[in-house]
Design a protein around this motif. Structure first.
Motif, PDB file in Angstrom:
ATOM      1  N   GLY A   8     -42.557  29.377 -26.855  1.00 46.10           N
ATOM      2  CA  GLY A   8     -43.282  30.037 -25.777  1.00 46.10           C
ATOM      3  C   GLY A   8     -44.622  30.587 -26.180  1.00 46.10           C
ATOM      4  O   GLY A   8     -45.311  30.043 -27.045  1.00 46.10           O
ATOM      5  N   LYS A   9     -44.987  31.699 -25.548  1.00 38.78           N
ATOM      6  CA  LYS A   9     -46.340  32.220 -25.751  1.00 38.78           C
ATOM      7  C   LYS A   9     -46.379  33.734 -25.589  1.00 38.78           C
ATOM      8  O   LYS A   9     -45.512  34.352 -24.973  1.00 38.78           O
ATOM      9  N   ILE A  32     -41.960  27.653 -31.889  1.00 37.01           N
ATOM     10  CA  ILE A  32     -42.778  26.597 -31.284  1.00 37.01           C
ATOM     11  C   ILE A  32     -43.686  27.247 -30.247  1.00 37.01           C
ATOM     12  O   ILE A  32     -43.268  27.500 -29.114  1.00 37.01           O
ATOM     13  N   PRO A  33     -44.920  27.590 -30.623  1.00 38.06           N
ATOM     14  CA  PRO A  33     -45.841  28.165 -29.640  1.00 38.06           C
ATOM     15  C   PRO A  33     -46.330  27.093 -28.674  1.00 38.06           C
ATOM     16  O   PRO A  33     -46.402  25.913 -29.024  1.00 38.06           O
ATOM     17  N   ASN A  34     -46.639  27.507 -27.452  1.00 34.78           N
ATOM     18  CA  ASN A  34     -47.281  26.577 -26.531  1.00 34.78           C
ATOM     19  C   ASN A  34     -48.493  25.952 -27.218  1.00 34.78           C
ATOM     20  O   ASN A  34     -49.235  26.643 -27.934  1.00 34.78           O
ATOM     21  N   ALA A  35     -48.717  24.690 -26.991  1.00 32.12           N
ATOM     22  CA  ALA A  35     -49.818  24.002 -27.663  1.00 32.12           C
ATOM     23  C   ALA A  35     -51.159  24.674 -27.365  1.00 32.12           C
ATOM     24  O   ALA A  35     -52.029  24.758 -28.235  1.00 32.12           O
ATOM     25  N   ASP A  36     -51.328  25.154 -26.151  1.00 36.13           N
ATOM     26  CA  ASP A  36     -52.537  25.892 -25.769  1.00 36.13           C
ATOM     27  C   ASP A  36     -52.164  27.360 -25.599  1.00 36.13           C
ATOM     28  O   ASP A  36     -51.722  27.778 -24.521  1.00 36.13           O
ATOM     29  N   SER A  76     -36.330  30.299 -24.942  1.00 33.08           N
ATOM     30  CA  SER A  76     -37.590  29.896 -24.325  1.00 33.08           C
ATOM     31  C   SER A  76     -38.180  31.095 -23.584  1.00 33.08           C
ATOM     32  O   SER A  76     -37.534  31.643 -22.678  1.00 33.08           O
ATOM     33  N   VAL A  77     -39.382  31.492 -23.963  1.00 29.23           N
ATOM     34  CA  VAL A  77     -40.032  32.671 -23.371  1.00 29.23           C
ATOM     35  C   VAL A  77     -41.429  32.267 -22.907  1.00 29.23           C
ATOM     36  O   VAL A  77     -42.364  32.169 -23.706  1.00 29.23           O
ATOM     37  N   LEU A  78     -41.564  31.972 -21.619  1.00 28.24           N
ATOM     38  CA  LEU A  78     -42.838  31.537 -21.041  1.00 28.24           C
ATOM     39  C   LEU A  78     -43.297  30.215 -21.669  1.00 28.24           C
ATOM     40  O   LEU A  78     -44.495  29.963 -21.795  1.00 28.24           O
ATOM     41  N   TYR A  79     -42.334  29.388 -22.029  1.00 27.05           N
ATOM     42  CA  TYR A  79     -42.648  28.081 -22.599  1.00 27.05           C
ATOM     43  C   TYR A  79     -43.122  27.153 -21.495  1.00 27.05           C
ATOM     44  O   TYR A  79     -42.619  27.215 -20.360  1.00 27.05           O
ATOM     45  N   ASP A  80     -44.084  26.280 -21.810  1.00 27.04           N
ATOM     46  CA  ASP A  80     -44.754  25.503 -20.765  1.00 27.04           C
ATOM     47  C   ASP A  80     -44.254  24.072 -20.614  1.00 27.04           C
ATOM     48  O   ASP A  80     -44.909  23.260 -19.959  1.00 27.04           O
ATOM     49  N   LYS A  81     -43.102  23.750 -21.211  1.00 26.63           N
ATOM     50  CA  LYS A  81     -42.558  22.402 -21.049  1.00 26.63           C
ATOM     51  C   LYS A  81     -41.101  22.477 -20.612  1.00 26.63           C
ATOM     52  O   LYS A  81     -40.408  23.450 -20.897  1.00 26.63           O
TER      53      LYS A  81
END
Length: 213
Positions: A8-9, A32-36, A76-81
């Protein structure tokens, strides 16, 4: 020791890492941080690198790079996928923190939609993950008052994050004792990114920003 991963992010994911690292018989193994990563929020990757240099950081932002079965707990915490069944089925406990009430505000931008719809109540939810979009059974939730006449998206987002910190702190140590509650499908509404144009002046952090040319 069970291994745990956080995807997440931002500051909320950072807080989840802190809580997980303090759990007995649990080690934070992978992040695993969000890519952006957003510039306006704390950097999950930078915080983890400073705080736990031994923790593996997968900079790709892709959940597929986490080996199925490696971690018994995945959060998963605010993960974008959208996480697929390959990881879900192989993980003992896989959960998501969703910044909205469920099942009424599944999917994208629940804060924006709640204000657009004139709601007086918003929330944040931790739920078990399945292969649907925010459809898994609820483990814990926090609801709080919002004021659509005066609140901007930024105001409610920040309030959601404050309640989210407390919810994560209260829930993670109790995961093994919580009985999941299935969602009521008769109340379910899912919002998709393709619907964002319908948000009007609630599409941005403030209504003034939404009106800018």
């Amino acid at each position: 020791m069970r291994r745990a991963a956080v995807l997440g992010k931002g500051a909320l994911a950072v807080h989840a890492c802190e809580v997980i690292a303090a759990l007995p018989d649990t080690v934070l193994d992978t992040v695993i941080p969000n890519a952006d990563e957003p510039a306006w929020d704390d950097s999950l990757s930078e915080h983890v690198a400073r705080r736990w240099p031994e923790v593996r950081i997968l900079a790709s932002g892709d959940w597929r790079d986490l080996e199925p079965g490696r971690c018994a707990l995945v959060f998963s915490v605010l993960y974008d996928k959208i996480i697929g069944p390959g990881l879900i089925d192989a993980t003992e406990t896989i959960i998501n923190c969703h910044p909205g009430r469920l099942p009424e505000y599944r999917g994208a931008r629940p804060v924006n939609w709640a204000l657009h719809n004139g709601e007086s109540l918003h929330g944040i939810t931790i739920h078990a993950m399945d292969t649907g979009i925010d459809t898994g059974p609820v483990l814990a939730e926090a609801h709080f008052t919002i004021w659509p006449d005066t609140d901007e998206v930024r105001d409610v987002w920040n309030r959601t994050m404050r309640y989210g910190r407390a919810l994560i702190s209260d829930t993670l140590p109790r995961l093994g004792r919580i009985i999941p509650r299935p969602q009521d499908e008769t109340r379910a509404v899912t919002h998709y990114l393709r619907d964002n144009h319908q948000l009007g002046d609630r599409s941005d952090w403030t209504r003034a920003m939404s009106r800018q040319p």
